[in-house]
Design an enzyme around this catalytic site. Structure first.
Site, PDB file in Angstrom:
ATOM      1  N   ASP A  56       0.722  -1.212  -0.097  1.00 25.59           N
ATOM      2  CA  ASP A  56       0.083   0.141   0.028  1.00 25.59           C
ATOM      3  C   ASP A  56       0.898   1.270  -0.082  1.00 25.59           C
ATOM      4  OD1 ASP A  56      -2.190   1.621   0.132  1.00 25.59           O
ATOM      5  OD2 ASP A  56      -2.319   1.432   2.209  1.00 25.59           O
TER       6      ASP A  56
ATOM      7  N   GLU B  60      -2.435  10.294  -1.047  1.00 25.14           N
ATOM      8  CA  GLU B  60      -3.878   9.594  -1.039  1.00 25.14           C
ATOM      9  C   GLU B  60      -3.997   9.228   0.592  1.00 25.14           C
ATOM     10  OE1 GLU B  60      -6.533   5.883  -0.624  1.00 25.14           O
ATOM     11  OE2 GLU B  60      -4.167   6.158   0.063  1.00 25.14           O
ATOM     12  N   GLU B  61      -2.963   8.964   1.516  1.00 23.12           N
ATOM     13  CA  GLU B  61      -3.384   8.256   2.663  1.00 23.12           C
ATOM     14  C   GLU B  61      -3.991   9.230   3.509  1.00 23.12           C
ATOM     15  OE1 GLU B  61      -3.620   5.194   3.351  1.00 23.12           O
ATOM     16  OE2 GLU B  61      -1.997   4.173   2.379  1.00 23.12           O
TER      17      GLU B  61
ATOM     18  N   ASP C  68      -4.605  -0.038  -6.127  1.00 28.82           N
ATOM     19  CA  ASP C  68      -4.151   0.310  -4.840  1.00 28.82           C
ATOM     20  C   ASP C  68      -4.954  -0.694  -3.776  1.00 28.82           C
ATOM     21  OD1 ASP C  68      -3.638   1.582  -2.515  1.00 28.82           O
ATOM     22  OD2 ASP C  68      -5.145   3.225  -2.579  1.00 28.82           O
TER      23      ASP C  68
END
Length: 460
Positions: free
Chosen positions: A294, A328-329, A356
């Site tokens: 990830d 993104e996180e 993802d």
């Protein structure tokens, strides 16, 4: 007469089946062969994970990853490679967290926790308080302020184990992580501890983003994740004695936003250079492991799509871009920035594909599009079937390409086998040794094949 009937019947069957030349099968076979025998995705990920490591937005690791991504894309001889500036949040974990359960004064049991991303720190000496266990926000409201004020709220709703689609199980409980602190603070809680989003029982706490919404800074309470084994222990001890206390200390801090970048590379289309097809993943990761699943896997698979297109000699009709999205996180700033600039420039994006969901064995794709384009995708299933990859469904695509959504674009997400994904997701064991080389390379070839077909036959 019988011969004529047979001929007409055969013709009608042929007309009813979409026709694809043998060339498609040959091209896909070459794509898979190259990825599995001369692929670069595994070596790229080895470097990204083991030489750079974790890549939380705003960190030195993220900065190094941007430089590495641009350098590697430059080596591929693409038509364009550039950095797209984007401001990102900078949250730091600080010293390792510490926690214990106190069953009576002086008698403690150490447990495994980690701060949730975006959380505030505890006071310098930590927090110790009685605990109230809940499974959802409705239970929280039913208890009310009189039963919660001054206590630590323990959210203990597990992922639903009987759901085959593990992302559905994740979606069914992740709100306690994201909004738990906000909801608990309304009733006077001093902190929240949240069961890790993990289907198995182990000792690893899993971090992830939480947010305070419009809660004022002075009213924000610390939020931590507890491992599933220790969540079970805490729940059992509470059932035996409601008066036990929980102590934890964390040292995280939210700093000012900093500048980072999306990394973008492009092969310019031969027929439709102003129509763009995108493939990507997110370059940032959480800080506990090295983000191999990830989303290091998605990054190198997306880079490999453009490399394999060039290596096989495919001359794409549309302009194909790889985008290594940042943040993104804990913010989605990169995805939003890319879509914002595309709109400002009037760029026509017709297709976007994201990886993802980890680097496990690919099973197929989910498509977010209209019926005409979905039906076209279904006619390609037989081409993927020899690779045991033909699970096509309508559904979500990916967080970073989501901001591109409109009523015309086709969005797609690679769907690997997800049964093991949440064993690693946002935890310290999301490291390179958890990656299977062949599974990773199969995913890269699968994505390349879909991009090839979308480019060749176009969007309806």
């Amino acid at each position: 007469m019988n011969f004529l009937k047979t001929a007409l019947l055969s013709l009608s069957i042929l007309i009813s089946i979409p026709f694809y030349s043998q060339n498609d099968e040959e091209v896909m076979k070459e794509i898979y062969n190259l990825s599995l025998t001369k692929g670069k995705s595994y070596d790229w990920l080895n470097y990204l994970s083991n030489q750079i490591g974790s890549r939380l937005s705003g960190s030195l690791g993220a900065e190094k990853a941007v430089a590495w991504g641009k350098e590697e894309l430059d080596k591929l001889g693409l038509d364009k490679v550039w950095l797209q500036p984007v401001m990102v949040p900078k949250w730091v974990r600080g010293a390792k967290e510490y926690a214990f359960i106190e069953s009576e004064p002086g008698k403690t049991t150490t447990v495994n926790i980690c701060a949730l991303g975006g959380s505030v720190a505890t006071p310098a000496l930590g927090i110790k308080a009685n605990v109230v266990e809940v499974h959802n926000f409705e239970e929280l409201a039913a208890l009310g302020k009189e039963n919660i004020e001054g206590k630590i709220v323990f959210f203990n709703r597990p992922m639903q184990a009987d759901l085959i689609h593990t992302f559905e199980a994740y979606g069914g409980c992740v709100n306690q992580r994201g909004q738990g602190a906000v909801e608990a603070a309304k009733y006077g809680a001093v902190a929240v501890v949240v069961r890790s989003m993990n289907l198995r029982l182990d000792d690893l706490p899993h971090t992830g983003a939480m947010n305070y919404g419009d809660t004022s800074v002075e009213n924000r309470i610390p939020a931590a994740a507890i491992s599933t084994n220790d969540a079970e222990l805490l729940s059992t001890m509470l059932n035996l004695d409601k008066n036990i206390k929980f102590y934890f200390k964390q040292n995280c801090k939210q700093l000012s936003d900093v500048q980072s970048y999306n990394v973008i590379g492009e092969i310019t289309g031969s027929e439709f250079p102003k129509q763009y097809m995108v493939v990507g993943g997110h370059l940032d990761s959480w800080d506990l492991g090295d983000g191999s699943h990830d989303d290091g896997a998605g990054i190198v698979q997306s880079m490999e799509v453009l490399r394999l297109i060039k290596e096989t000699g495919i001359k794409p009709k549309h302009s194909i871009r790889v985008v290594l999205f940042m943040n993104e996180e804990n913010g989605l700033r990169g995805g939003k920035k890319y879509a914002e600039e595309a709109k400002q420039k009037g760029e026509n994006h017709v297709f976007a594909l994201e990886s993802d969901s980890g680097g496990f064995t690919p099973r197929g794709f989910s498509f977010d599009c209209d019926e005409a384009n979905y039906n076209q995708a279904l006619t390609w299933q037989y081409l993927f079937k020899p690779y045991l990859i033909h699970y096509f469904e309508k559904g979500g695509s990916g967080a970073d390409i989501g901001p591109l959504k409109n009523d015309k674009i086709v969005l797609a997400g690679l769907r690997p086998d997800s049964q093991r994904y949440f064993d690693y997701h946002h935890a310290s064991n999301d490291t390179f040794d958890a990656i299977n080389k062949r599974e990773l390379e199969l995913g890269a070839a699968t994505m390349t094949s879909l991009m090839y077909l979308m480019d060749k036959y176009g969007v309806k």
